[in-house]
Each structure stands twice: as C-alpha cells, then as structure tokens.
Design an enzyme around this catalytic site. Structure first.
Site, mmCIF file in Angstrom:
data_model
loop_
_atom_site.group_PDB
_atom_site.id
_atom_site.type_symbol
_atom_site.label_atom_id
_atom_site.label_comp_id
_atom_site.label_asym_id
_atom_site.label_seq_id
_atom_site.Cartn_x
_atom_site.Cartn_y
_atom_site.Cartn_z
ATOM 1 N N PRO A 206 39.041 -17.214 8.635
ATOM 2 C CA PRO A 206 40.016 -16.552 7.749
ATOM 3 C C PRO A 206 40.665 -17.528 6.762
ATOM 4 O O PRO A 206 41.260 -17.105 5.778
ATOM 5 C CB PRO A 206 41.054 -15.966 8.718
ATOM 6 C CG PRO A 206 40.865 -16.690 9.996
ATOM 7 C CD PRO A 206 39.451 -17.178 10.038
ATOM 8 N N GLU B 242 40.797 -18.167 19.875
ATOM 9 C CA GLU B 242 41.822 -18.702 18.969
ATOM 10 C C GLU B 242 41.186 -19.416 17.766
ATOM 11 O O GLU B 242 41.801 -19.598 16.731
ATOM 12 C CB GLU B 242 42.721 -19.673 19.757
ATOM 13 C CG GLU B 242 44.011 -20.062 19.079
ATOM 14 C CD GLU B 242 44.814 -18.854 18.601
ATOM 15 O OE1 GLU B 242 44.787 -17.801 19.258
ATOM 16 O OE2 GLU B 242 45.458 -18.957 17.533
ATOM 17 N N ARG C 61 20.578 -7.888 0.157
ATOM 18 C CA ARG C 61 20.251 -6.862 -0.850
ATOM 19 C C ARG C 61 19.967 -7.471 -2.225
ATOM 20 O O ARG C 61 19.416 -6.826 -3.089
ATOM 21 C CB ARG C 61 21.355 -5.807 -0.931
ATOM 22 C CG ARG C 61 22.667 -6.313 -1.472
ATOM 23 C CD ARG C 61 23.754 -5.268 -1.287
ATOM 24 N NE ARG C 61 23.544 -4.061 -2.066
ATOM 25 C CZ ARG C 61 23.807 -3.955 -3.365
ATOM 26 N NH1 ARG C 61 24.302 -4.982 -4.022
ATOM 27 N NH2 ARG C 61 23.604 -2.840 -4.008
ATOM 28 N N ASP D 121 25.507 -3.193 -10.567
ATOM 29 C CA ASP D 121 26.551 -2.958 -9.569
ATOM 30 C C ASP D 121 27.879 -3.518 -10.029
ATOM 31 O O ASP D 121 27.923 -4.467 -10.826
ATOM 32 C CB ASP D 121 26.203 -3.691 -8.262
ATOM 33 C CG ASP D 121 25.244 -2.905 -7.401
ATOM 34 O OD1 ASP D 121 25.103 -1.704 -7.628
ATOM 35 O OD2 ASP D 121 24.641 -3.530 -6.499
HETATM 36 C C1 LIG Z 1 41.174 -14.481 16.089
HETATM 37 S S1 LIG Z 1 40.270 -15.347 14.863
HETATM 38 C C2 LIG Z 1 41.058 -16.933 14.874
HETATM 39 C C3 LIG Z 1 42.108 -17.065 13.839
HETATM 40 C C4 LIG Z 1 42.741 -18.446 13.776
HETATM 41 N N1 LIG Z 1 43.560 -18.670 14.926
HETATM 42 C C5 LIG Z 1 43.568 -18.600 12.517
HETATM 43 O O1 LIG Z 1 44.741 -18.281 12.529
HETATM 44 O O2 LIG Z 1 43.008 -19.030 11.462
HETATM 45 C C6 LIG Z 1 38.740 -15.639 15.655
HETATM 46 C C7 LIG Z 1 37.553 -15.833 14.737
HETATM 47 O O3 LIG Z 1 37.307 -14.665 13.995
HETATM 48 C C8 LIG Z 1 36.692 -15.004 12.756
HETATM 49 N N2 LIG Z 1 37.508 -14.418 11.687
HETATM 50 C C9 LIG Z 1 38.742 -13.880 11.794
HETATM 51 N N3 LIG Z 1 39.190 -13.420 10.630
HETATM 52 C C10 LIG Z 1 38.219 -13.632 9.721
HETATM 53 C C11 LIG Z 1 38.098 -13.394 8.320
HETATM 54 N N4 LIG Z 1 39.061 -12.829 7.618
HETATM 55 N N5 LIG Z 1 36.937 -13.755 7.717
HETATM 56 C C12 LIG Z 1 35.943 -14.347 8.415
HETATM 57 N N6 LIG Z 1 36.014 -14.613 9.742
HETATM 58 C C13 LIG Z 1 37.123 -14.276 10.399
HETATM 59 C C14 LIG Z 1 36.617 -16.519 12.680
HETATM 60 O O4 LIG Z 1 35.318 -16.931 13.056
HETATM 61 C C15 LIG Z 1 37.669 -16.930 13.712
HETATM 62 O O5 LIG Z 1 37.399 -18.193 14.266
#
Ligand SMILES: C[S@@+](CC[C@H](N)C(=O)[O-])C[C@H]1O[C@@H](n2cnc3c(N)ncnc32)[C@H](O)[C@@H]1O
Length: 248
Positions: free
Chosen positions: A91, A118, A156, A171
């Site tokens: 994220p 986490e 795609r 697109d």
């Molecule tokens: C619960 S999240 C961990 C969030 C982390 N503790 C933080 O605050 O940045 C678990 C996993 O979900 C994935 N993930 C969560 N949100 C995402 C997003 N917006 N885009 C891509 N991957 C995401 C990532 O691989 C992340 O390590």
C-alpha cells in the site's frame, strides 16, 4: 511469451481469475504463462513457518525474508544476475495506472510477491524487489487481489490477447482521456433514445461526436487528466465550446 510468477500463501485464490475469460484465453494462446507458487514450500524451517514476531514488539506477524528470497532465486534458476521485474504488492508503493501497466506489458518476466499479515521484513523491499506497487489508497488483507488487478491490466495489453473488436487503443487512460459513451441496439429502449448522430451512418460525424464526448467526460469527471496531455488545437477549441455549454 510473457512469464508471470506469483508468490503467495494462497495460490487457490488465483484459480478463478487466471482460469477464466481473457486471462485464460491469453494463456491458451501462449501469450502468457502463469506460475502460482506457495512460498511456504521454500521455508527452510521444519514447521515451514513463513512469518515471525516483529523485532521491537507490536501487533501482527511479519513475513520472514528467507522463504521469499529463496523462492525468487529458484524461479530465476539460481541465476542471481537474471533481470526479472520483481514486484512487491504494497500500500506504500507507487500507485498503479495505465502507464505503469503499459510499461510492465513490455517485459518478458514478472514476479509478484503478495504480502500478508502486518507486512514483510524490510530487507525484501530493500534488496529483492524492483517495483513496489499499490492498487489504491486503502489497505487490503493481502497482496493477492492487487496482483490479480495488475496481471489483468497488463495481460490484456499483450499483442494477440485482445482482438480488434476489443481493442484497448481507445480505452480510457490509453489516450490520456476517458473513453466516450457506448450504445447498442435497440435505438429506442423504452423511450430512452440513443443520440441521432451515432445511427446516422456518417462516420466522420460519429468520430467527431466520440472525440467531443471523450473530452466532455474527462472535463466533467477527471479534469486532472487534461493537465497531463498535449491537446490539439481542435481539441482545445472543442473543450472551450463544451465548457461554455456547461456554464450556460
Ligand atoms: C494488511 S496489509 C499490511 C499493511 C502494512 N502494515 C502497512 O500499513 O503498510 C498486508 C499486505 O496486503 C498487501 N496490500 C495491502 N494493501 C494494498 C494495496 N493498497 N495495494 C497493494 N497491496 C496491498 C501488501 O502485500 C501488504 O503487505
């Protein structure tokens, strides 16, 4: 043929998405080969653990570096020099957009690492990955859905995947603008009529209507996109007309 490897603790999640529709057909046409791997198999621990408590304390578990480093090494046939794009779903990463999908579609080999819990040990981010990508400003439970979104947006775009009928050239975002509206038969559905011009058979007028509607949509829904592209003189003129109509 593009090769896509996915490292995940939940391989079954990918069966539905990769096994249907255009993503499935792309594999059948040999435009892409998918390999979804449970990185737990690479754990050198007798209990096959992949996570551990965070140093310094705190809530949640952290993915250990060893299984993920070793899985990437095995995918690259132990060749440390192999140049694959190693994409961490995160994220905190760069936000996915069409330009990024187009860039990734030019690669021969993509490896996706799906985090969970986490998060993951920071050394994975620092020493293993080439790209950190987020699919939006919200937090998911894991990277699987994010990996599926990126794979869909990339596959795609591969040559031979979409036929002419489903061309992606026009697109939304590919042109820098949002796409014009679409209509299909009947021309009058319960009193709701389609615009006259698109059933006129006059292709020049239809193209002009589409070009203007594309501008109108972008101006009213995503004006930020207009700042990113160079408009032609004609487009600037149309845009001024559209703006005047909105103001009146
Ligand atoms: C619960 S999240 C961990 C969030 C982390 N503790 C933080 O605050 O940045 C678990 C996993 O979900 C994935 N993930 C969560 N949100 C995402 C997003 N917006 N885009 C891509 N991957 C995401 C990532 O691989 C992340 O390590």
């Amino acid at each position: 043929m593009m090769k896509i490897d996915v490292l995940t603790l939940f391989p079954e999640m990918f069966e539905g998405v990769l096994g249907h529709s255009i993503l499935k057909k792309a594999a059948e046409k040999k435009a892409v080969h998918y390999n979804v791997i449970n990185f737990r198999e690479f754990s050198d621990n007798k209990h096959q653990t992949v996570d551990d408590y965070p140093y310094g304390g705190g809530a949640g578990m952290v993915l250990k570096p060893q299984p993920i480093f070793d899985a990437v090494k095995a995918i690259n046939n132990n060749n440390e020099e192999k140049k694959s794009r190693v994409i961490l779903l995160c994220p905190q990463g760069e936000r996915l957009n069409q330009k990024k999908a187009e860039e990734l579609a030019k690669e021969e080999h993509l490896i996706f690492i799906c985090g969970h819990y986490e998060g993951y040990d920071e050394r994975i981010r620092e020493h293993l990955v080439t790209d950190e990508i987020s699919i939006g400003d919200y937090v998911l439970t894991g990277g699987e859905l994010g990996a599926m979104v990126i794979i869909d947006s990339v596959v795609r775009l591969l040559p031979e995947v979409l036929g002419n009928e489903e061309s992606h050239q026009k697109d939304s975002f590919s042109t820098g603008l949002l796409e014009h509206p679409h209509y299909t038969r009947p021309a009058d559905f319960r009193g709701m009529k389609v615009p006259e011009v698109i059933i006129s058979g006059n292709h020049k007028n239809i193209e002009e209507w589409r070009a203007k509607e594309s501008l109108r949509r972008t101006l009213t829904r995503r004006p930020d996109l207009l700042k990113e592209i160079d408009l032609t003189k004609e487009q600037v003129k149309w845009l001024e007309e559209i703006q005047k109509n909105i103001d009146n």
